[in-house]
Design a protein around this motif. Structure first.
Motif, PDB file in Angstrom:
ATOM      1  N   GLY A 137      75.345  52.293  56.070  1.00  0.00           N
ATOM      2  CA  GLY A 137      74.859  52.583  54.732  1.00  0.00           C
ATOM      3  C   GLY A 137      74.120  51.418  54.115  1.00  0.00           C
ATOM      4  N   HIS A 138      73.459  51.674  52.985  1.00  0.00           N
ATOM      5  CA  HIS A 138      72.687  50.638  52.300  1.00  0.00           C
ATOM      6  C   HIS A 138      73.562  49.921  51.279  1.00  0.00           C
ATOM      7  CE1 HIS A 138      72.381  53.219  48.778  1.00  0.00           C
ATOM      8  NE2 HIS A 138      71.801  54.178  49.472  1.00  0.00           N
ATOM      9  N   CYS A 139      72.992  48.999  50.517  1.00  0.00           N
ATOM     10  CA  CYS A 139      73.741  48.159  49.581  1.00  0.00           C
ATOM     11  C   CYS A 139      74.606  49.002  48.644  1.00  0.00           C
ATOM     12  CB  CYS A 139      72.787  47.298  48.758  1.00  0.00           C
ATOM     13  SG  CYS A 139      71.940  46.029  49.725  1.00  0.00           S
ATOM     14  N   ASN A 140      75.801  48.480  48.367  1.00  0.00           N
ATOM     15  CA  ASN A 140      76.749  49.233  47.544  1.00  0.00           C
ATOM     16  C   ASN A 140      76.661  48.903  46.060  1.00  0.00           C
ATOM     17  OD1 ASN A 140      77.821  46.668  47.634  1.00  0.00           O
ATOM     18  ND2 ASN A 140      79.880  47.291  48.233  1.00  0.00           N
ATOM     19  N   THR A 141      75.686  48.107  45.681  1.00  0.00           N
ATOM     20  CA  THR A 141      75.400  47.856  44.269  1.00  0.00           C
ATOM     21  C   THR A 141      74.340  48.855  43.789  1.00  0.00           C
ATOM     22  OG1 THR A 141      73.766  46.252  44.993  1.00  0.00           O
ATOM     23  CG2 THR A 141      75.928  45.392  44.390  1.00  0.00           C
ATOM     24  N   MET A 142      74.031  48.823  42.497  1.00  0.00           N
ATOM     25  CA  MET A 142      72.910  49.618  41.999  1.00  0.00           C
ATOM     26  C   MET A 142      71.634  48.820  42.228  1.00  0.00           C
ATOM     27  SD  MET A 142      71.793  52.452  40.928  1.00  0.00           S
ATOM     28  CE  MET A 142      73.241  53.394  40.457  1.00  0.00           C
ATOM     29  N   GLY A 143      71.408  48.510  43.509  1.00  0.00           N
ATOM     30  CA  GLY A 143      70.188  47.830  43.919  1.00  0.00           C
ATOM     31  C   GLY A 143      69.060  48.829  44.080  1.00  0.00           C
ATOM     32  N   THR A 144      67.999  48.412  44.753  1.00  0.00           N
ATOM     33  CA  THR A 144      66.830  49.286  44.868  1.00  0.00           C
ATOM     34  C   THR A 144      67.128  50.522  45.703  1.00  0.00           C
ATOM     35  OG1 THR A 144      65.395  47.361  44.631  1.00  0.00           O
ATOM     36  CG2 THR A 144      64.399  49.376  45.481  1.00  0.00           C
ATOM     37  N   ALA A 145      67.900  50.393  46.783  1.00  0.00           N
ATOM     38  CA  ALA A 145      68.181  51.558  47.620  1.00  0.00           C
ATOM     39  C   ALA A 145      68.937  52.623  46.827  1.00  0.00           C
ATOM     40  CB  ALA A 145      68.971  51.127  48.851  1.00  0.00           C
ATOM     41  N   SER A 146      70.003  52.224  46.137  1.00  0.00           N
ATOM     42  CA  SER A 146      70.747  53.188  45.316  1.00  0.00           C
ATOM     43  C   SER A 146      69.870  53.731  44.192  1.00  0.00           C
ATOM     44  CB  SER A 146      71.998  52.528  44.728  1.00  0.00           C
ATOM     45  OG  SER A 146      72.928  52.196  45.734  1.00  0.00           O
ATOM     46  N   THR A 147      69.072  52.852  43.592  1.00  0.00           N
ATOM     47  CA  THR A 147      68.189  53.284  42.506  1.00  0.00           C
ATOM     48  C   THR A 147      67.200  54.333  42.975  1.00  0.00           C
ATOM     49  OG1 THR A 147      68.362  51.137  41.407  1.00  0.00           O
ATOM     50  CG2 THR A 147      66.498  52.524  40.796  1.00  0.00           C
ATOM     51  N   MET A 148      66.604  54.126  44.161  1.00  0.00           N
ATOM     52  CA  MET A 148      65.597  55.078  44.632  1.00  0.00           C
ATOM     53  C   MET A 148      66.230  56.403  45.044  1.00  0.00           C
ATOM     54  SD  MET A 148      62.907  53.634  43.813  1.00  0.00           S
ATOM     55  CE  MET A 148      61.881  55.027  44.333  1.00  0.00           C
ATOM     56  N   ALA A 149      67.497  56.384  45.448  1.00  0.00           N
ATOM     57  CA  ALA A 149      68.196  57.645  45.680  1.00  0.00           C
ATOM     58  C   ALA A 149      68.379  58.380  44.355  1.00  0.00           C
ATOM     59  CB  ALA A 149      69.545  57.386  46.344  1.00  0.00           C
ATOM     60  N   VAL A 150      68.760  57.651  43.301  1.00  0.00           N
ATOM     61  CA  VAL A 150      68.880  58.247  41.969  1.00  0.00           C
ATOM     62  C   VAL A 150      67.524  58.757  41.498  1.00  0.00           C
ATOM     63  CG1 VAL A 150      69.409  57.777  39.540  1.00  0.00           C
ATOM     64  CG2 VAL A 150      70.889  56.856  41.341  1.00  0.00           C
ATOM     65  N   VAL A 151      66.483  57.982  41.739  1.00  0.00           N
ATOM     66  CA  VAL A 151      65.126  58.387  41.361  1.00  0.00           C
ATOM     67  C   VAL A 151      64.738  59.686  42.066  1.00  0.00           C
ATOM     68  CG1 VAL A 151      62.686  57.790  41.727  1.00  0.00           C
ATOM     69  CG2 VAL A 151      64.233  56.146  40.651  1.00  0.00           C
ATOM     70  N   ALA A 152      65.006  59.756  43.376  1.00  0.00           N
ATOM     71  CA  ALA A 152      64.667  60.971  44.116  1.00  0.00           C
ATOM     72  C   ALA A 152      65.377  62.181  43.525  1.00  0.00           C
ATOM     73  CB  ALA A 152      65.024  60.795  45.591  1.00  0.00           C
ATOM     74  N   GLU A 153      66.648  61.995  43.136  1.00  0.00           N
ATOM     75  CA  GLU A 153      67.400  63.101  42.542  1.00  0.00           C
ATOM     76  C   GLU A 153      66.865  63.450  41.157  1.00  0.00           C
ATOM     77  OE1 GLU A 153      72.083  63.965  41.691  1.00  0.00           O
ATOM     78  OE2 GLU A 153      71.359  63.585  43.717  1.00  0.00           O
TER      79      GLU A 153
END
Length: 579
Positions: free
Chosen positions: A198-214
């Motif tokens: 998995g990717h970084c477990n913080t609200m880093g760019t990977a998590s952010t872009m998943a939120v953005v996609a949603e």
């Protein structure tokens, strides 16, 4: 939304496979290779799985397993799946910066989607640049498309404390430099930092872009933030495979989903979760591929007064696994439901806001109640002034409140190398009130706009207990990083922006509330100044390959740092036949 719908004859893949002539014979014969006899019939949607799995992209290395679940869903729904390996970018691995190749990856994916006999695509991404590149490509081609985010890793622990991937690297490395811990203690934490796939477990760019996609409507609602090792990620991937077949039959395309209003929804979502500043440059680039009028001013207007609802690193305390157990992304966004436009639809055909009702919160220390947010105004702020005529950005949620209004003398570094060579010099004329300025790190200057904006603090100040300073650059900052860091200054120094003419000792004033970034030097004085020889010598001057094409055509950060000839959608038509 009323579905447009398609007939069998409308399937794009029929242009390759239907018919009795030599060309259709070649296309069918070469693709059989064990497929069922009816797999290439004109009734079967042909679906690519754009897969960014790579052993050299550690955050995406599990996506081959995810692709198998997607395939099963596609077969079950009556489609035919094909794995399509695409350019993969690992943020921690490639030099000088993964951002140098985001546009190349997007262009390559776009061309492969257009060139092949497919009717739709499932986009598998994880690490920072892969979801943006996939969305840019999908927007350009406009075939039915849906995102599968790879998910965050499980939380690792060191000496009983949870480790925030990336964020704690920055924190612990500064503690070493400040003498709070030994280098040996720092290195001991290394084996605990990355606990799972998995990717970084913080609200880093990977998590952010998943939120953005949603928030854009491009995932099954509720998918973003599902941990990579969680069996529910595979179940949702299977369901995504089923849904893409329905999307093709109902002719639901990115252009139906990715509207101006959906981008404004994404900006609200980024603020509400304390998302990465990198989302700005990616959203601008995706919008550019659609020909939408999205500007930095939209980020300031839509994000202003949006409260921070989640207590996650780097802006807070907890990590992505905590957000998931507390109710997930939809529960967080439901706290600010009234701020979302009710119009944009998702890949399901239903509006996003329909999924923001009756979302329970199970831990209010992670997802705060609407009436008592972690921060009242968490939107990314856009600053302008004579130092940033076309804008610069700052993430107030990650900054020190006392530094959001600050005046101090500049300490200028002409390049990353110059900064690293002089930062810890005991004779460096710097105090806690100084403003660290780094130039030559924009899209064109480095090239690729590396994540160096969160400059380390001078060692002598760390030893005095200083933990934050105002820092300004034309670079980016890791989504896992924090501090009072002003980024994406446009135009960049290498494009002749005012940042190129700042001198050490110049007085700089930052006023985030007033949205200004000013240099106490007159326009007349600035016009007389030349760039330093050290700066000009450090600017990128590639002579061949992708880097040369990139430097010659990359746009500035305020428009998304895409290539100028890739703006606007090109559609899915192939205009030449080769057989």
């Amino acid at each position: 939304m009323e579905c447009k719908g398609i007939t069998v004859d409308d399937l794009r893949s029929a242009e390759w496979y239907a018919g009795q002539d030599r060309n259709s014979y070649i296309h069918r014969a070469w693709m059989r290779r064990g497929l069922p006899d009816n797999a290439l019939d004109a009734t079967k949607p042909q679906i690519a799985i754009a897969n960014t799995a790579s052993d050299l992209t550690p955050c995406n290395s599990h996506l081959n397993e995810v692709a198998e679940s997607v395939k099963q869903g596609i077969w079950e729904a009556g489609g035919v799946p094909y794995n399509l390996p695409v350019v993969s970018l690992g943020e921690t691995q490639v030099k000088p910066t993964a951002m140098l190749w985001r546009n190349m990856a997007a262009m390559a994916i776009e061309e492969m989607l257009r060139a092949n006999p497919i009717d739709g695509v499932v986009l598998l991404g994880g690490c920072d640049k892969t979801i943006p590149a996939l969305l840019m490509a999908a927007a350009s081609v406009d075939l039915p498309a849906i995102v599968v985010p790879g998910g965050p890793m499980l939380t690792g622990h060191f000496r009983g404390e949870a480790l925030g991937c990336g964020t704690d690297v920055w924190r612990l490395s500064e503690e070493v430099r400040g003498g709070q811990i030994t280098n040996g203690q720092f290195l001991q934490s290394e084996s605990s930092m990355i606990r799972s796939k998995g990717h970084c477990n913080t609200m880093g760019t990977a998590s952010t872009m998943a939120v953005v996609a949603e928030a854009l409507g491009m995932t099954i609602p509720g998918f973003a933030g599902t941990p990579a090792p969680d069996s529910r990620l595979l179940a949702l991937s299977h369901e995504t495979g089923r849904l893409i077949v329905d999307m093709i039959r109902e002719d639901r395309r990115p252009s139906d989903i990715l509207t101006r209003e959906s981008f404004l929804n994404a900006i609200v979502a980024v603020a509400a979760v304390g998302g990465s500043t990198n989302s700005v440059v990616h959203l601008l680039a995706i919008a550019g591929r659609l020909g939408l009028d999205l500007t930095l001013d939209d980020f300031d207007a839509a994000g202003r007064d949006v409260p921070l609802m989640v207590n996650l690193q780097p802006s807070g305390t907890f990590l992505m696994g905590d957000l998931y157990r507390a109710g997930g992304v939809l529960a967080a966004l439901s706290q600010v439901k009234e701020l979302f436009s009710p119009v944009p639809i998702t890949v399901t055909g239903r509006p996003l806001v329909e999924y923001l009702t009756d979302q329970p919160v199970f831990d209010e220390t992670v997802i705060f109640p609407r009436e008592s947010p972690l921060m009242a105004d968490a939107g990314i702020a856009v600053l302008r002034g004579n130092l940033a005529p076309r804008g610069a950005i700052i993430k107030p949620a990650a900054a020190t409140a006392e530094l959001l209004q600050h005046t101090g003398p500049a300490v200028v570094f002409d390049s990353i190398e110059d900064m690293r060579a002089r930062l810890d010099d005991p004779d460096l004329d710097v105090t806690a009130d100084s403003v660290l300025v780094l130039r030559g790190c924009g899209p064109r200057g480095y090239p690729g706009m590396p994540e160096v904006g969160n400059m380390p603090l001078p060692r002598k100040l760390l030893e005095q207990g200083v933990r934050d300073m105002v820092r300004i650059s034309d670079a980016r900052m890791s989504g896992t990083a924090y501090g009072t860091v002003i980024l994406h200054v446009a135009p960049e120094a290498a494009a002749g922006g005012p940042l190129a003419f700042v001198r050490t000792g110049d007085i700089i004033t930052v006023d985030v509330a007033g949205r200004s970034l000013s240099l106490a030097v007159s326009d007349a004085e600035l016009a007389l100044r030349g760039q330093s020889a050290a700066s000009e010598a450090a600017y990128a001057a590639p002579q061949r390959g992708w880097a040369k094409l990139y430097v010659e055509h990359v746009m500035q950060a305020d428009t998304g740092a895409d290539l100028d000839f890739l703006v606007g959608s090109s559609g899915d038509r192939v205009t030449r036949e080769s057989h």
